[in-house]
Design a protein around this motif. Structure first.
Motif, PDB file in Angstrom:
ATOM      1  N   ILE A   1       3.463  11.186  13.617  1.00 29.24           N
ATOM      2  CA  ILE A   1       3.813  11.243  12.119  1.00 29.24           C
ATOM      3  C   ILE A   1       4.890  10.706  12.066  1.00 29.24           C
ATOM      4  N   GLY A   2       5.941  11.302  11.750  1.00 27.86           N
ATOM      5  CA  GLY A   2       7.387  10.723  11.741  1.00 27.86           C
ATOM      6  C   GLY A   2       7.364   9.614  12.566  1.00 27.86           C
ATOM      7  N   ARG A   3       7.364   8.687  12.584  1.00 30.72           N
ATOM      8  CA  ARG A   3       6.964   8.037  14.015  1.00 30.72           C
ATOM      9  C   ARG A   3       7.233   6.530  13.018  1.00 30.72           C
ATOM     10  N   LEU A   4       6.050   6.811  11.913  1.00 29.10           N
ATOM     11  CA  LEU A   4       4.840   5.919  11.399  1.00 29.10           C
ATOM     12  C   LEU A   4       5.643   5.413  10.045  1.00 29.10           C
TER      13      LEU A   4
ATOM     14  N   ALA B   1      -2.365  11.410  23.170  1.00 26.83           N
ATOM     15  CA  ALA B   1      -1.206   9.730  23.181  1.00 26.83           C
ATOM     16  C   ALA B   1      -0.555   9.657  22.075  1.00 26.83           C
ATOM     17  N   PHE B   2      -0.007   8.777  21.796  1.00 27.01           N
ATOM     18  CA  PHE B   2       0.759   7.761  20.692  1.00 27.01           C
ATOM     19  C   PHE B   2      -0.129   6.970  20.464  1.00 27.01           C
ATOM     20  N   GLU B   3      -0.551   5.983  21.404  1.00 25.63           N
ATOM     21  CA  GLU B   3      -1.157   4.963  22.308  1.00 25.63           C
ATOM     22  C   GLU B   3      -2.582   5.414  20.913  1.00 25.63           C
ATOM     23  N   ARG B   4      -3.038   6.577  21.154  1.00 29.33           N
ATOM     24  CA  ARG B   4      -4.729   6.813  20.810  1.00 29.33           C
ATOM     25  C   ARG B   4      -4.196   7.275  19.214  1.00 29.33           C
ATOM     26  N   PHE B   5      -3.556   7.983  19.134  1.00 29.37           N
ATOM     27  CA  PHE B   5      -3.147   8.582  17.614  1.00 29.37           C
ATOM     28  C   PHE B   5      -3.306   6.973  16.763  1.00 29.37           C
ATOM     29  N   LEU B   6      -2.512   6.295  16.774  1.00 32.90           N
ATOM     30  CA  LEU B   6      -1.948   5.394  16.836  1.00 32.90           C
ATOM     31  C   LEU B   6      -3.200   4.643  16.269  1.00 32.90           C
TER      32      LEU B   6
ATOM     33  N   GLU C   1      -2.670  25.489  16.778  1.00 37.74           N
ATOM     34  CA  GLU C   1      -2.212  25.375  18.495  1.00 37.74           C
ATOM     35  C   GLU C   1      -0.404  24.802  18.036  1.00 37.74           C
ATOM     36  N   PRO C   2       0.707  25.407  18.170  1.00 34.73           N
ATOM     37  CA  PRO C   2       2.052  25.046  17.556  1.00 34.73           C
ATOM     38  C   PRO C   2       1.826  23.609  18.581  1.00 34.73           C
ATOM     39  N   ILE C   3       2.208  23.986  19.403  1.00 37.93           N
ATOM     40  CA  ILE C   3       2.307  22.407  19.956  1.00 37.93           C
ATOM     41  C   ILE C   3       1.860  21.736  20.110  1.00 37.93           C
ATOM     42  N   ALA C   4       0.249  21.231  19.345  1.00 37.98           N
ATOM     43  CA  ALA C   4      -0.526  20.015  18.860  1.00 37.98           C
ATOM     44  C   ALA C   4      -0.276  20.167  16.959  1.00 37.98           C
ATOM     45  N   GLN C   5       0.121  20.829  16.747  1.00 37.55           N
ATOM     46  CA  GLN C   5       1.162  20.644  15.677  1.00 37.55           C
ATOM     47  C   GLN C   5       2.271  19.889  15.548  1.00 37.55           C
ATOM     48  N   GLU C   6       3.325  20.296  16.435  1.00 44.71           N
ATOM     49  CA  GLU C   6       4.567  19.481  16.547  1.00 44.71           C
ATOM     50  C   GLU C   6       3.661  17.838  16.664  1.00 44.71           C
ATOM     51  N   ILE C   7       2.960  18.058  17.729  1.00 47.10           N
ATOM     52  CA  ILE C   7       3.059  16.358  18.523  1.00 47.10           C
ATOM     53  C   ILE C   7       2.084  15.771  17.289  1.00 47.10           C
ATOM     54  N   ILE C   8       1.428  16.134  16.565  1.00 46.51           N
ATOM     55  CA  ILE C   8       1.449  15.068  15.247  1.00 46.51           C
ATOM     56  C   ILE C   8       2.240  15.092  14.444  1.00 46.51           C
TER      57      ILE C   8
ATOM     58  N   MET D   1       0.820  -1.425  -0.400  1.00 45.02           N
ATOM     59  CA  MET D   1      -0.085  -0.042   0.001  1.00 45.02           C
ATOM     60  C   MET D   1       0.896   1.165   0.358  1.00 45.02           C
ATOM     61  N   LYS D   2       0.400   2.536  -1.041  1.00 43.82           N
ATOM     62  CA  LYS D   2       1.598   3.385  -0.696  1.00 43.82           C
ATOM     63  C   LYS D   2       0.929   3.922   0.814  1.00 43.82           C
ATOM     64  N   LYS D   3       2.158   5.323   0.764  1.00 46.08           N
ATOM     65  CA  LYS D   3       2.079   6.153   1.661  1.00 46.08           C
ATOM     66  C   LYS D   3       0.786   7.297   1.762  1.00 46.08           C
ATOM     67  N   ILE D   4      -0.029   7.107   3.420  1.00 43.98           N
ATOM     68  CA  ILE D   4      -0.735   8.194   3.302  1.00 43.98           C
ATOM     69  C   ILE D   4      -0.111   9.264   3.255  1.00 43.98           C
ATOM     70  N   ARG D   5      -1.001  10.354   2.470  1.00 45.52           N
ATOM     71  CA  ARG D   5      -0.585  11.540   2.450  1.00 45.52           C
ATOM     72  C   ARG D   5      -1.294  13.008   3.519  1.00 45.52           C
ATOM     73  N   CYS D   6      -0.418  13.599   4.009  1.00 48.04           N
ATOM     74  CA  CYS D   6      -1.730  14.092   5.195  1.00 48.04           C
ATOM     75  C   CYS D   6      -1.241  15.354   5.802  1.00 48.04           C
ATOM     76  N   LEU D   7      -2.192  15.964   5.879  1.00 40.74           N
ATOM     77  CA  LEU D   7      -2.040  17.105   6.043  1.00 40.74           C
ATOM     78  C   LEU D   7      -2.610  17.665   7.508  1.00 40.74           C
ATOM     79  N   ILE D   8      -1.644  18.422   8.286  1.00 42.15           N
ATOM     80  CA  ILE D   8      -2.218  19.030   9.184  1.00 42.15           C
ATOM     81  C   ILE D   8      -2.941  21.156   9.435  1.00 42.15           C
ATOM     82  N   VAL D   9      -4.059  20.851   9.982  1.00 42.67           N
ATOM     83  CA  VAL D   9      -4.635  22.486   9.651  1.00 42.67           C
ATOM     84  C   VAL D   9      -5.450  22.223  11.434  1.00 42.67           C
ATOM     85  N   GLU D  10      -4.043  22.887  11.776  1.00 42.99           N
ATOM     86  CA  GLU D  10      -4.070  23.426  13.673  1.00 42.99           C
ATOM     87  C   GLU D  10      -3.382  24.160  13.794  1.00 42.99           C
TER      88      GLU D  10
END
Length: 260
Positions: free
Chosen positions: A23-26, A104-109, A12-19, A1-10
């Protein structure tokens, strides 16, 4: 399967950085762009092929919900917010999942796994031959009185990749609508079949299953609890409850589950 291409619309700088970090971990996710306002998001969608939007709700000028409603063709969406009261409206827009901050990362996953499953299901459907007729499911055996049996050992047959698959009612966790198809979640996998939600609902024993949302049917024996407008299952999956189904669902469940 090809990679899923993501766009962050956020916004809050901290929330944007966390997301972005998550994404970079997966390896199956790819961050195409990030922005703190919906006007830049429109530009990114016009320039790039986006498969998944992580969208905050509380945005300046135009809310995330208004932004999503304005899109003529909407990618998959995972909503991010600190306010749980938006969950129902989000699911009415057919968002894939809803993340409460702090994330949390677990919930994000878990959320992106749902996204991945939808893409895998779409790929499966795209590989199938066109024109497969909707299969007629066998009706439950009839007693001498003329009423359907509710024997938990009964089953249905559905077509998957050209083959008939036998599914025990007791193995079904829940069913999710996908336009002209349904996704049937069983104990350890899901089955995608060309079938309407109405036909699926008619083929399941009403003593065991209930329509809980326009896009979901749940196995009542697999329910763990209700929190707000979300139905928790024993498999730790949550599915939305439609407002028109909530009252009848609570009446059927009585005091067997915890409602928060």
């Amino acid at each position: 399967m090809k990679k899923i291409r993501c766009l962050i619309v956020e916004d809050e700088p901290i929330a944007q950085e966390i997301i972005e970090t998550f994404i970079g971990r997966l390896p199956f996710l790819e961050l195409v762009a990030k922005t703190n306002n919906v006007f830049e998001a429109y530009d990114e969608l016009s320039r790039n092929a986006i498969d998944l939007i992580f969208c905050d709700i509380e945005m300046p000028q135009i809310s995330g919900l208004e932004f999503l409603k304005s899109l003529p063709q909407r990618p998959q969406v995972v909503m991010t917010t600190a306010f749980h009261q938006y969950a129902h409206e989000g699911f009415e827009l057919d968002v894939t999942d809803y993340l409460l901050k702090p994330i949390a990362f677990e919930r994000f996953l878990r959320a992106v796994q749902k996204v991945k499953e939808r893409f895998e299901a779409k790929e499966i459907l795209g590989q199938r031959r066109q024109g497969n007729p909707e299969i007629s499911l066998p009706k439950p055996p009839v007693e001498e009185t003329g009423t359907p049996r509710s024997n938990a050992e009964e089953h249905i047959f559905v077509k998957e990749d050209g083959n008939l698959v036998k599914i025990q009612f007791t193995d079904i966790q829940y069913v999710e609508a996908m336009k002209d198809y349904v996704k049937i979640y069983v104990e350890n996998r899901f089955i995608v079949t060309y079938l309407t939600m109405k036909k699926m609902e008619e083929s399941l024993p009403s003593a065991m299953f209930a329509r809980v949302h326009k896009s979901y049917i749940a196995n009542l024996t697999k329910i763990k609890g209700i929190s707000g407008n979300m139905l928790g299952l024993l498999s730790n999956v949550q599915i939305p409850i439609g407002m028109q189904y909530r009252e009848s669902l609570l009446e059927r469940l009585g005091h067997q589950i915890v409602v928060r």
